[in-house]
Design an enzyme around this catalytic site. Structure first.
Site, PDB file in Angstrom:
ATOM      1  N   ARG A 179       0.837  -1.207   0.000  1.00 28.40           N
ATOM      2  CA  ARG A 179       0.000   0.000   0.000  1.00 28.40           C
ATOM      3  C   ARG A 179       0.870   1.255   0.000  1.00 28.40           C
ATOM      4  O   ARG A 179       0.470   2.299  -0.491  1.00 28.40           O
ATOM      5  CB  ARG A 179      -0.960   0.001   1.199  1.00 28.40           C
ATOM      6  CG  ARG A 179      -1.718   1.323   1.359  1.00 28.40           C
ATOM      7  CD  ARG A 179      -3.060   1.210   2.069  1.00 28.40           C
ATOM      8  NE  ARG A 179      -3.043   0.370   3.243  1.00 28.40           N
ATOM      9  CZ  ARG A 179      -2.457   0.689   4.412  1.00 28.40           C
ATOM     10  NH1 ARG A 179      -1.856   1.854   4.555  1.00 28.40           N
ATOM     11  NH2 ARG A 179      -2.494  -0.148   5.418  1.00 28.40           N
ATOM     12  N   LYS A 193      -5.638   7.791 -19.485  1.00 33.59           N
ATOM     13  CA  LYS A 193      -5.907   8.336 -20.812  1.00 33.59           C
ATOM     14  C   LYS A 193      -4.654   8.242 -21.692  1.00 33.59           C
ATOM     15  O   LYS A 193      -4.246   7.156 -22.037  1.00 33.59           O
ATOM     16  CB  LYS A 193      -6.411   9.770 -20.679  1.00 33.59           C
ATOM     17  CG  LYS A 193      -7.527   9.936 -19.643  1.00 33.59           C
ATOM     18  CD  LYS A 193      -8.838   9.271 -20.040  1.00 33.59           C
ATOM     19  CE  LYS A 193      -9.871   9.289 -18.929  1.00 33.59           C
ATOM     20  NZ  LYS A 193     -10.139  10.598 -18.334  1.00 33.59           N
TER      21      LYS A 193
HETATM   22  C1  LIG Z   1     -10.481  10.971 -17.125  1.00 37.13           C
HETATM   23  C2  LIG Z   1     -10.028  12.229 -16.532  1.00 37.13           C
HETATM   24  C3  LIG Z   1      -9.853  12.349 -15.151  1.00 37.13           C
HETATM   25  C4  LIG Z   1     -10.186  11.218 -14.195  1.00 37.13           C
HETATM   26  O1  LIG Z   1      -9.337  10.124 -14.382  1.00 37.13           O
HETATM   27  P1  LIG Z   1      -9.761   8.616 -13.997  1.00 37.13           P
HETATM   28  O2  LIG Z   1      -8.490   7.870 -14.258  1.00 37.13           O
HETATM   29  O3  LIG Z   1     -10.898   8.234 -14.873  1.00 37.13           O
HETATM   30  O4  LIG Z   1     -10.141   8.628 -12.570  1.00 37.13           O
HETATM   31  C5  LIG Z   1      -9.399  13.557 -14.668  1.00 37.13           C
HETATM   32  N1  LIG Z   1      -9.121  14.593 -15.470  1.00 37.13           N
HETATM   33  C6  LIG Z   1      -9.289  14.531 -16.799  1.00 37.13           C
HETATM   34  C7  LIG Z   1      -8.971  15.709 -17.646  1.00 37.13           C
HETATM   35  C8  LIG Z   1      -9.740  13.348 -17.384  1.00 37.13           C
HETATM   36  O5  LIG Z   1      -9.918  13.276 -18.714  1.00 37.13           O
END
Ligand SMILES: *Cc1c(COP(=O)(O)O)cnc(C)c1O
Length: 395
Positions: free
Chosen positions: A57, A207
């Site tokens: 963790r 992303k």
């Molecule tokens: C997707 C996204 C998030 C959140 O990320 P997760 O990995 O889905 O929790 C935050 N900021 C932006 C700009 C995003 O596109």
């Protein structure tokens, strides 16, 4: 010494210390704990006097290699990681905010971030002011009233609005406020906020960093003292990045430069194509000279990114007909993958809002978010063209 370029860093950076057994790839260490025969050594590692790992963790070698790579790419002193991008955002805010504090941000942050501002922080007696995205005077005026945190995202979801990071950071520093930038859309290939003076850079690694839509993760980069405080919050609260996800993200990041350069080119070509289509009412892409944030984007970004959006005539009905006809696009909620991804804003980034709220935010019901993949541009344009051609003719 000659500075290494980012296209080389994405491939090599951060991995060397984690290669065991002569492996050329970072091993995935699934072990939950790390054992010690020497009680004194165990103690020294546990109190942080000696390098090593105690419990998954807190730290893990595969996860640390991921942190080290993003740290180097963002040009930061330190980095820590999270199970998701939202965990990175919420843990970072929770580390620094106390009841009575004030946050200044913009209306167009990521949907989840916006919920933290409007739903969760107020419950903790933190006051949040959300300004019109792109209205720099309003943001500066609100900052000047006094605040503890200034939170920026640029470019934003879904109309890719741009905030002048250097300008807003300067205003924030006069109030001694902490400046946090979500750099998910730009990635360090296109924009490096630490060079613009910000304190902390956040990523949803889910992303573009990972790039293959197969692992969730988040990261925060910045000064050592700040990152250590965030790490401490995370190690106790437990939103730890999984070693297998860390491995997938690391592997994805090796092609970050190749992918982003291609996605930059594809997005620009798609945006220019869409401007020629009759059924398209508006195209939002910071690389277009008529985009209101174009000049600022040119100044603070090395390229304009893989995200764009466009509004179609006929609203939701047209969206309903158009999107299923695309052969080379996933209709899904994520973005930044090698495959092109499309989705209506009303079901993706701003599903939590009512139509009235979306309208107030300048998001038409016929708005489509387009995350350009790495496919051949001719095929992507042809795919859009055949989909537009197949729309039922207006009577
Ligand atoms: C997707 C996204 C998030 C959140 O990320 P997760 O990995 O889905 O929790 C935050 N900021 C932006 C700009 C995003 O596109």
């Amino acid at each position: 010494m000659k500075k290494t370029n980012i296209g080389t860093e994405v491939v090599w950076a951060g991995e060397r210390d984690y290669l065991a057994f002569g492996a050329t790839q970072v091993p995935v260490v699934h072990s939950v704990s790390f054992g010690y025969d020497d009680m004194d050594e165990w103690y020294e590692v546990a109190i942080g006097n000696k390098k090593g790992h105690i419990y998954g963790r807190n730290t893990n070698p595969t996860v640390q290699a991921f942190e080290e790579k993003i740290r180097i790419l963002e040009g930061a002193e330190a980095a820590t990681s999270f199970s998701t991008g939202m965990a990175a955002i919420s843990n970072t805010l929770s580390t620094f905010l106390y009841p009575g504090d004030r946050v200044v941000s913009i209306k167009d942050t990521y949907g989840g971030t916006n919920k933290i501002f409007t739903e969760f922080l107020p419950k903790q007696k933190v006051d949040v002011t959300l300004c019109e995205t792109g209205n720099h005077e309003e943001i500066e005026d609100e900052i000047a009233k006094g605040c503890n945190v200034v939170y920026i995202e640029s470019p934003t979801n879904p109309t890719v609005k741009i905030t002048d990071i250097y300008r807003i950071t300067k205003a924030a520093k006069k109030q001694n406020a902490l400046v946090i930038v979500d750099n998910t859309f730009a990635t360090p290939i296109n924009q490096q906020p630490i060079k613009l003076g910000v304190d902390l850079v956040i990523h949803s690694a889910t992303k573009f960093l990972g790039g293959h839509a197969d692992a969730l993760g988040g990261a925060v980069c910045g000064e050592k003292e700040l990152v250590e405080a965030i790490y401490h919050y995370r190690e106790i609260n437990g939103a730890t990045l999984d070693p297998m996800a860390a491995y997938l993200l690391l592997r994805g990041m090796k092609t970050l430069s190749l992918r982003i350069n291609r996605q930059n080119e594809n997005a620009m070509a798609i945006a220019k194509y869409l401007q020629t289509v009759d059924m398209v009412e508006a195209v939002f892409y910071p690389g277009l000279i008529d985009h209101p944030g174009h000049e600022i984007a040119k100044k603070q970004m090395s390229n304009f990114g893989g995200m764009l959006s466009f509004a179609v005539k006929g609203g939701v009905d047209t969206v309903r007909h158009l999107l299923p006809k695309l052969k080379y696009a996933n209709r899904a909620a994520n973005l930044g993958a090698v495959e092109t991804i499309v989705g209506p804003s009303r079901t993706t980034s701003h599903v939590e809002c009512t139509p009235e709220e979306r309208a107030a935010m300048g998001i038409p019901e016929g708005l489509i978010r387009y995350s350009a993949g790495i496919e051949d541009i001719d095929d992507l344009i042809y795919d859009l063209k055949q989909a537009f051609d197949a729309l039922p003719k207006e009577s």
